[in-house]
Design an enzyme around this catalytic site. Sequence first.
Site, PDB file in Angstrom:
ATOM      1  N   GLY A  23       0.447  -5.171   0.684  1.00 13.34           N
ATOM      2  CA  GLY A  23      -0.701  -5.156  -0.222  1.00 13.34           C
ATOM      3  C   GLY A  23      -0.364  -5.721  -1.595  1.00 13.34           C
ATOM      4  O   GLY A  23      -1.244  -6.237  -2.294  1.00 13.34           O
ATOM      5  N   GLU A  32       3.886  -5.784   7.033  1.00  8.89           N
ATOM      6  CA  GLU A  32       3.056  -4.785   7.714  1.00  8.89           C
ATOM      7  C   GLU A  32       3.362  -4.650   9.193  1.00  8.89           C
ATOM      8  O   GLU A  32       3.289  -3.559   9.759  1.00  8.89           O
ATOM      9  CB  GLU A  32       1.568  -5.141   7.548  1.00  8.89           C
ATOM     10  CG  GLU A  32       0.990  -4.852   6.181  1.00  8.89           C
ATOM     11  CD  GLU A  32       1.193  -5.966   5.179  1.00  8.89           C
ATOM     12  OE1 GLU A  32       2.049  -6.842   5.401  1.00  8.89           O
ATOM     13  OE2 GLU A  32       0.497  -5.951   4.149  1.00  8.89           O
ATOM     14  N   ALA A  44       0.860  -1.177   0.000  1.00 10.31           N
ATOM     15  CA  ALA A  44       0.000   0.000   0.000  1.00 10.31           C
ATOM     16  C   ALA A  44       0.903   1.236   0.000  1.00 10.31           C
ATOM     17  O   ALA A  44       2.095   1.132   0.324  1.00 10.31           O
ATOM     18  CB  ALA A  44      -0.861  -0.018   1.250  1.00 10.31           C
ATOM     19  N   GLU A  75      -0.770  -9.288  -1.221  1.00 11.48           N
ATOM     20  CA  GLU A  75      -2.214  -9.557  -1.068  1.00 11.48           C
ATOM     21  C   GLU A  75      -2.913  -9.513  -2.427  1.00 11.48           C
ATOM     22  O   GLU A  75      -3.803 -10.318  -2.712  1.00 11.48           O
ATOM     23  CB  GLU A  75      -2.833  -8.546  -0.098  1.00 11.48           C
ATOM     24  CG  GLU A  75      -2.379  -8.819   1.334  1.00 11.48           C
ATOM     25  CD  GLU A  75      -2.922  -7.817   2.318  1.00 11.48           C
ATOM     26  OE1 GLU A  75      -2.654  -6.606   2.114  1.00 11.48           O
ATOM     27  OE2 GLU A  75      -3.618  -8.210   3.264  1.00 11.48           O
TER      28      GLU A  75
HETATM   29  N1  CAA Z   1       4.537   3.472   0.304  1.00 10.39           N
HETATM   30  C1  CAA Z   1       5.045   4.691   0.044  1.00 10.39           C
HETATM   31  N2  CAA Z   1       6.342   4.904  -0.253  1.00 10.39           N
HETATM   32  C2  CAA Z   1       7.161   3.844  -0.308  1.00 10.39           C
HETATM   33  C3  CAA Z   1       6.713   2.545  -0.061  1.00 10.39           C
HETATM   34  C4  CAA Z   1       5.329   2.374   0.254  1.00 10.39           C
HETATM   35  N3  CAA Z   1       4.815   1.170   0.493  1.00 10.39           N
HETATM   36  N4  CAA Z   1       7.748   1.697  -0.180  1.00 10.39           N
HETATM   37  C5  CAA Z   1       8.817   2.429  -0.513  1.00 10.39           C
HETATM   38  N5  CAA Z   1       8.474   3.722  -0.596  1.00 10.39           N
HETATM   39  C6  CAA Z   1       9.330   4.840  -0.999  1.00 10.39           C
HETATM   40  C7  CAA Z   1      10.453   5.117  -0.005  1.00 10.39           C
HETATM   41  O1  CAA Z   1      10.023   6.005   1.008  1.00 10.39           O
HETATM   42  C8  CAA Z   1      11.503   5.733  -0.912  1.00 10.39           C
HETATM   43  O2  CAA Z   1      11.129   7.079  -1.135  1.00 10.39           O
HETATM   44  P1  CAA Z   1      12.283   8.210  -1.330  1.00 10.39           P
HETATM   45  O3  CAA Z   1      13.104   7.752  -2.492  1.00 10.39           O
HETATM   46  O4  CAA Z   1      11.511   9.455  -1.550  1.00 10.39           O
HETATM   47  O5  CAA Z   1      13.053   8.199  -0.025  1.00 10.39           O
HETATM   48  C9  CAA Z   1      11.312   4.996  -2.239  1.00 10.39           C
HETATM   49  O6  CAA Z   1       9.999   4.435  -2.185  1.00 10.39           O
HETATM   50  C10 CAA Z   1      12.295   3.873  -2.458  1.00 10.39           C
HETATM   51  O7  CAA Z   1      12.302   3.025  -1.319  1.00 10.39           O
HETATM   52  P2  CAA Z   1      13.652   2.442  -0.685  1.00 10.39           P
HETATM   53  O8  CAA Z   1      14.663   3.517  -0.557  1.00 10.39           O
HETATM   54  O9  CAA Z   1      13.271   1.694   0.541  1.00 10.39           O
HETATM   55  O10 CAA Z   1      14.116   1.452  -1.866  1.00 10.39           O
HETATM   56  P3  CAA Z   1      14.794   0.021  -1.778  1.00 10.39           P
HETATM   57  O11 CAA Z   1      15.011  -0.395  -3.176  1.00 10.39           O
HETATM   58  O12 CAA Z   1      15.928   0.024  -0.817  1.00 10.39           O
HETATM   59  O13 CAA Z   1      13.687  -0.946  -1.138  1.00 10.39           O
HETATM   60  C11 CAA Z   1      11.499  -1.894  -0.854  1.00 10.39           C
HETATM   61  C12 CAA Z   1      12.500  -1.214  -1.819  1.00 10.39           C
HETATM   62  C13 CAA Z   1      12.051  -3.274  -0.437  1.00 10.39           C
HETATM   63  C14 CAA Z   1      10.216  -2.061  -1.585  1.00 10.39           C
HETATM   64  C15 CAA Z   1      11.352  -1.021   0.408  1.00 10.39           C
HETATM   65  O14 CAA Z   1      11.046   0.294  -0.002  1.00 10.39           O
HETATM   66  C16 CAA Z   1      10.248  -1.462   1.343  1.00 10.39           C
HETATM   67  O15 CAA Z   1      10.449  -2.355   2.132  1.00 10.39           O
HETATM   68  N6  CAA Z   1       9.092  -0.781   1.263  1.00 10.39           N
HETATM   69  C17 CAA Z   1       8.001  -0.994   2.182  1.00 10.39           C
HETATM   70  C18 CAA Z   1       7.266  -2.239   1.917  1.00 10.39           C
HETATM   71  C19 CAA Z   1       6.133  -2.367   2.864  1.00 10.39           C
HETATM   72  O16 CAA Z   1       6.246  -2.184   4.054  1.00 10.39           O
HETATM   73  N7  CAA Z   1       4.985  -2.728   2.302  1.00 10.39           N
HETATM   74  C20 CAA Z   1       3.788  -2.903   3.081  1.00 10.39           C
HETATM   75  C21 CAA Z   1       3.038  -1.632   3.058  1.00 10.39           C
HETATM   76  S1  CAA Z   1       1.658  -1.748   4.141  1.00 10.39           S
HETATM   77  C22 CAA Z   1       0.484  -2.582   3.274  1.00 10.39           C
HETATM   78  O17 CAA Z   1       0.670  -2.938   2.156  1.00 10.39           O
HETATM   79  C23 CAA Z   1      -0.768  -2.781   4.092  1.00 10.39           C
HETATM   80  C24 CAA Z   1      -1.912  -3.410   3.489  1.00 10.39           C
HETATM   81  O18 CAA Z   1      -2.379  -4.413   3.967  1.00 10.39           O
HETATM   82  C25 CAA Z   1      -2.613  -2.793   2.395  1.00 10.39           C
END
Ligand code: CAA
Length: 707
Positions: A109, A132, A70, A112
């Site tokens: 998500g 999450e 998400a 999911e």
């Molecule tokens: N939402 C918004 N922004 C996000 C994001 C997300 N889910 N995931 C990453 N970003 C943004 C980061 O803030 C970063 O922004 P900036 O460049 O402006 O700083 C950019 O994307 C790149 O991210 P990383 O620097 O972390 O890049 P990476 O290549 O090192 O890692 C990744 C990539 C493994 C996807 C890592 O970003 C990550 O772990 N992201 C989060 C994943 C996550 O927690 N997903 C679950 C979300 S909650 C959900 O989905 C709930 C649900 O049930 C609906």
Amino acid sequence: MAEQPSNDANVVTLRNESDVAVVTIDNPPVNALRHAVRAGLAACFDKAEADAAIKAVVVACAGRTFVAGADITEFGKPPVSPILAEVCKIVEGMSKPVVAAIHGTALGGGLELALACHYRVSDAGARMGLPEVKLGILPGAGGTQLLPRAIGPEEAVRMIVTGEMIGAKKALALGLIDAIVDGDLTQGAVAFARKLVTEKKPLRRLRDQEDKLAATRKDPKKFDEIAASLTARLRGLRAPVACVESVRNSFTLPVDEGMEREREIFRELVTGDQSKAQRYIFFAEREASKVADMPAGVKPRDVKRAAVIGAGTMGGGIAMCFASAGIPVTVIETSDEALQRGLGIIRKNYEASAKRGAFSMEDAEKRIGLMTGTIDFNAVKDADFVIEAVFEEMDIKKDVFGRLDKIAKPDAILATNTSYLDVNVIAQSTMRQGSVLGTHFFSPANVMRLLEIVRGKATAPDVLATAVAVGRKIGKVPAIVGVCHGFVGNRMLRARSIEAERMLIEGALPQDVDGAIVEFGFPMGPFAMSDLAGIDVGARARKALGVRAEIADAIADLGRYGQKTGRGFYIYNPGSRTPQPDPEVEAIIVAASKKNGITRRTIDKKEIVERLIFPMINEGAQILEEGIAQRPSDIDVIWVYGYGWPIWRGGPMFYADQIGLPYIRDRLAEYAKRANDPRLEPGTMLNRLADQKATFASLTDSKKTVA
Ligand code: CAA
């Protein structure tokens, strides 16, 4: 997020490859499911459903990854339809087979969405997870109900409570995906979908698959055991417990009820304080490695080989970080005995991790194979990044840097691993001050995530950029700090130590102080931590500063150095790391109170917590005022990843904003008056912000809202 496509209409597109529709998400950088993506998906699936010529659908992503979740910036704001659960329902309800084509990372998500598809394929490098829990929530679009149906509740609860990812090979073995595709992923997925149609395979909706739940339904003992071990040491975190509850619902409730309950728990958690703090840290962590004044176009230098000088506890741990990241590293010692001892410990550590299942024994050997040990200092000449990790004494460090300067490659980066010392002075012993900086690792260096990168006054921008890139590559959370005694973390720690010691003299015992802060959420209190780090280490650091701590120094003078001598602020049974209160220490403390003419009193937990934490916040504000830290959130990252600050409280500066700066200012003023100690007086920045009723967050204009 950095890059947003200019036209929301194009974030999800549909193209027909003859009888298979390919729905492509293109929302850089990580294809997060913001509203435009969800709306685009709903529209494309409706279109594919309505098109009689289309027999199957593939969901794929452009760019570096499948959907990474998400859009976290949308959390805490009113949900806008279609929410992800609605999109997943559309996908799941399609009358034609839907295949997810996963590359990069399918997270949260994103996974999911894939679970709502009828089939899933990936490339060999793909990884999948439901992280999450790390954001203080649980998967809210069916993940806790569908993943157990795909891989069984025991494996599912492990993945959901740890938030860790698994690779494609394991996902295939567990049944999370149906095939690994060689070659072009989308084309492979299209072929897979077409085959489903030709072979008239059923629409396999996970919600209807109950076979992997049967054994657990009959006997949940194994599930309960795994859940209990995963939630044994939570230190106040709520989300992991909620995850367990929801996964348990997958085999105790009908699927619709399980889904509904998941949604309710999600709503509770996402609007709570813990998730707000954890989301804040997610973005803070990413901000911390950004250099505010980095000139545009600066590129990090290429780092192919590292060298670490010193194979002691720190040096060995640092070398492990490089080897584990696949970077060859030379470890240099002064004697063969010290070298062999250091390499032996490294081998033992790797073997222990492999035995625990962190990686295979073959992997352990591969990592060890990337290390070269030598007592020949000239070996630094091959390294692009040299980290000195010798004894924490200025003259020794200066000598090492003088020698390094003569031998290291002209464009090598020279880093000192120091906790306190002046990086500028160390740099002056070289003719290339621009290539020198500090890398402050935390012990154990192969485990702790934080890396304070100390920017000297001459450090060149590309050197700083390289240190950040290397830090991330070796799995650390880099935070840039300026030069001062103790940098950010240890400088604030000192403010806490002074007050901890003062409370002993006023009437508390080590276990009272430690107990209160552990209840606050820290893994251990200041005195247990001193015992772990070595009381002699703190005593030496104070000596260098010309200051004393009456009780700590008295204890050190008795040769009670902490865990390593079996006695310190506490006493330790042989072979145990559990601190036990020691009457001898109590006698020392009571005698100190008497000597200072103080009538001992009971100090309540609230006062203990305030007196440990408020001086740190004051020091943090001073650090900001001096520009030693770039932003308040960097300080929070340092405390969460380096010192065990409970992540669900978001770090000291975030915590300060939550309770209000005027209150903290007034309490500090009161404590300063009582102790007659000007060091406790609220500093300029704290006073200014409190007067303005402002927050630390107001100092930085972050667009990453966690409202
Ligand atoms: N939402 C918004 N922004 C996000 C994001 C997300 N889910 N995931 C990453 N970003 C943004 C980061 O803030 C970063 O922004 P900036 O460049 O402006 O700083 C950019 O994307 C790149 O991210 P990383 O620097 O972390 O890049 P990476 O290549 O090192 O890692 C990744 C990539 C493994 C996807 C890592 O970003 C990550 O772990 N992201 C989060 C994943 C996550 O927690 N997903 C679950 C979300 S909650 C959900 O989905 C709930 C649900 O049930 C609906």
